[in-house]
Scaffold this active site. Structure first.
Site, PDB file in Angstrom:
ATOM      1  N   HIS A 154       0.850  -1.197   0.000  1.00  7.54           N
ATOM      2  CA  HIS A 154       0.000   0.000   0.000  1.00  7.54           C
ATOM      3  C   HIS A 154       0.878   1.237   0.000  1.00  7.54           C
ATOM      4  CE1 HIS A 154       0.822  -0.548   4.399  1.00  7.54           C
ATOM      5  NE2 HIS A 154       0.933   0.760   4.364  1.00  7.54           N
ATOM      6  N   HIS A 201      -5.795  -1.706   4.718  1.00  5.38           N
ATOM      7  CA  HIS A 201      -5.717  -0.583   3.790  1.00  5.38           C
ATOM      8  C   HIS A 201      -4.965  -0.973   2.534  1.00  5.38           C
ATOM      9  CE1 HIS A 201      -2.129  -0.447   6.200  1.00  5.38           C
ATOM     10  NE2 HIS A 201      -1.680   0.700   5.774  1.00  5.38           N
ATOM     11  N   HIS A 216       4.760   7.252   2.449  1.00 10.79           N
ATOM     12  CA  HIS A 216       5.548   6.032   2.297  1.00 10.79           C
ATOM     13  C   HIS A 216       4.890   5.043   1.339  1.00 10.79           C
ATOM     14  CE1 HIS A 216       2.865   4.734   5.716  1.00 10.79           C
ATOM     15  NE2 HIS A 216       2.860   3.580   5.066  1.00 10.79           N
ATOM     16  N   HIS A 248       1.920  -0.523  15.008  1.00 16.76           N
ATOM     17  CA  HIS A 248       0.940   0.551  14.873  1.00 16.76           C
ATOM     18  C   HIS A 248      -0.307   0.177  15.672  1.00 16.76           C
ATOM     19  CE1 HIS A 248       2.890   2.728  11.665  1.00 16.76           C
ATOM     20  NE2 HIS A 248       2.628   1.875  10.708  1.00 16.76           N
ATOM     21  N   TYR A 257       9.283   2.208   9.743  1.00 16.39           N
ATOM     22  CA  TYR A 257       9.368   3.251   8.717  1.00 16.39           C
ATOM     23  C   TYR A 257      10.848   3.571   8.537  1.00 16.39           C
ATOM     24  CZ  TYR A 257       4.397   4.803   8.991  1.00 16.39           C
ATOM     25  OH  TYR A 257       3.036   4.917   8.941  1.00 16.39           O
ATOM     26  N   GLU A 267       8.018   1.413   4.154  1.00 19.86           N
ATOM     27  CA  GLU A 267       7.613   0.701   5.356  1.00 19.86           C
ATOM     28  C   GLU A 267       7.759  -0.794   5.115  1.00 19.86           C
ATOM     29  OE1 GLU A 267       3.352   0.774   6.228  1.00 19.86           O
ATOM     30  OE2 GLU A 267       3.780   0.628   8.371  1.00 19.86           O
TER      31      GLU A 267
HETATM   32 FE   LIG Z   1       1.766   1.949   5.923  1.00 19.92          FE
END
Ligand SMILES: [Fe+2]
Ligand code: FES
Lengths: 309, 122
Positions: A154, A201, A216, A248, A257, A267
């Site tokens: 992503h 996501h 990112h 996260h 990151y 990432e």
């Molecule tokens: Fe991410």
């Protein structure tokens, strides 16, 4: 039923300041496979478990950042329909001819209100993952070279009109909102996570002071243990790390990151939960951004909202 | 893999250090002449120049060099450093190394407008 329409992120074209230095970085440290170069001197890569020809393209430029981010759609009829839907929604599109990117069919290209160039395409050559389509081994040798993510997963993009970009992805492209960070007023979204699949996501947007920014590009690795292995490889290779390894709160993924040789953040990401479009969104009030980003340390990472390429 | 200059194992010869002063805070530190101004600061846990991508791509480390000779060691994003900037000594601290004692002022701005609700991004 199942996943149709927009299938998944398919490619990211990233600008780098020194082509060979970053080609080496993406190949040897990140552990992507270099699959080709074109007449424009762009270098193409794929992650080992991706079957389509490429997912990451880098190009020499005098500034860092993202040229465009592309999604694969299920077929040409879907491509045509989504283009018509975009136009009906007031989004201008253009067609990029087949072959402009190696092994890739015609692309529908448009710019979203945050200033990012987004593409849709239906065809990219299936080159396989190096394993047979009959009785395959679980992984090839490439799976242990460098960080070796299984796929480009992503991207998080930054720009001013987050609402405008979010609406196009939700209202036209069939994405749904999984998580959000909201400002003190309880409604202004500072960041949104959007899915077109069962992933937490496939793309995300953060409100940023400048348009068209890359926050990112993320690469999927299978386990937390491999996230720690990635951290070792980053340190061994003097890769500047921004956040992590940690988890996260947002999306629950394990993460690091870090930055490529040109200052583009990437990432390495593992885990998260399986998401469905009927699930209630998860909300992170801005004062909980520290946990949202870094659940282990609850540390405010100022760079999250300030460092873009 | 490429490593920052001066960190390769087996590197021979004495390493030179010079004093770098961040005028905003009067912080100073000893920086190697084979590492960037930002790497030198960051490695010692000092503060003053914002630390971002460390690859010349994000501009948060932009400084005005007030005194002292330096040399560019990495490409800097043209989006943030113009010819005019270069001529005036406005550079990215992650991309230049000191050749002698150097003093700098921080000019890279960290945008904070984003956390204010209803505020148009500027
Ligand atoms: Fe991410
Ligand atoms: S830290 Fe990003 S340009 Fe120097």
């Amino acid at each position: 039923m199942g996943i149709n329409g927009v299938l998944r992120p398919g490619h990211a074209q990233i600008r780098v300041l020194n082509l060979e230095e970053d080609a080496k970085f993406y190949r040897e440290v990140l552990g992507l496979e270099e699959v080709g170069r074109d007449a424009q001197d762009r270098v193409y890569f794929k992650a080992w478990d991706e079957r389509d020809h490429h997912s990451v393209i880098i190009r020499q430029a005098d500034k860092a950042g993202l040229d465009f981010f592309g999604f694969k759609v299920s077929d040409n009829a879907t491509l045509n329909k989504l283009e018509a839907d975009l136009n009906a929604y007031g989004v201008k599109t253009e067609r990029v001819p087949a072959g402009e990117l190696l092994a890739t069919g015609e692309r529908v290209r448009f710019t979203v209100p945050t200033g990012h160039v987004i593409e849709l395409y239906a065809e990219k050559k299936d080159v396989g993952n190096g394993l047979s389509y009959s009785n395959p081994a679980p992984w090839p040798a490439q799976a242990e070279k460098g960080i070796a993510p299984t796929r480009m997963d992503h991207a998080l993009l930054g720009g001013g009109d987050l609402d405008g970009s979010r609406d196009i992805f939700i209202n036209v492209l069939g994405f749904y909102l999984t998580e959000e960070v909201v400002a003190e007023d309880g409604k202004t979204q500072i960041a949104v996570w959007l899915s077109c699949s069962n992933k937490t996501h496939d793309i995300a947007f953060v409100r940023a002071p400048e348009d068209g920014k890359l926050h990112h590009v993320s690469y999927w690795i299978d386990t937390w243990e491999k996230v720690l292995r990635a951290a070792d490889l980053m340190s061994m290779n003097h890769v500047p790390v921004d956040i992590g390894p940690t988890r996260h709160g947002i999306t629950r993924g394990a993460t690091i990151y870090a930055f490529d040789r040109s200052g583009n953040r990437f990432e390495t990401f593992a885990g998260g939960y399986i998401s469905y479009p009927d699930m209630h969104k998860l909300t992170w009030p801005i004062e909980h951004l520290p946990e949202g980003l870094d659940y282990a340390q609850r540390k405010l990472h100022e760079t999250f909202l300030t460092v873009f390429s | 893999m490429d490593v920052p200059a001066g960190t390769a194992p087996g590197k021979q010869g004495a390493v030179e250090h010079v004093v770098v002063t961040i005028t905003d805070t009067n912080e100073n530190y000893r920086c190697r002449t084979d590492e960037s101004l930002l790497t030198g600061m960051h490695r010692l846990g000092k503060r003053g120049i914002p630390v971002g991508c460390r690859g010349g791509g994000c501009s948060v480390c932009k400084v005005q060099v007030i005194a002292g000779a330096y040399e560019q060691m990495r490409p800097m994003s043209r989006e943030y450093v113009s010819e005019e900037d270069l001529a005036q000594g406005r550079v990215l601290a992650c991309c230049v190394r000191p050749l002698e004692e150097v003093s700098v002022a921080v000019i890279g701005k960290l945008h904070k407008s984003i956390t204010r609700p209803g505020q148009p991004a500027a």
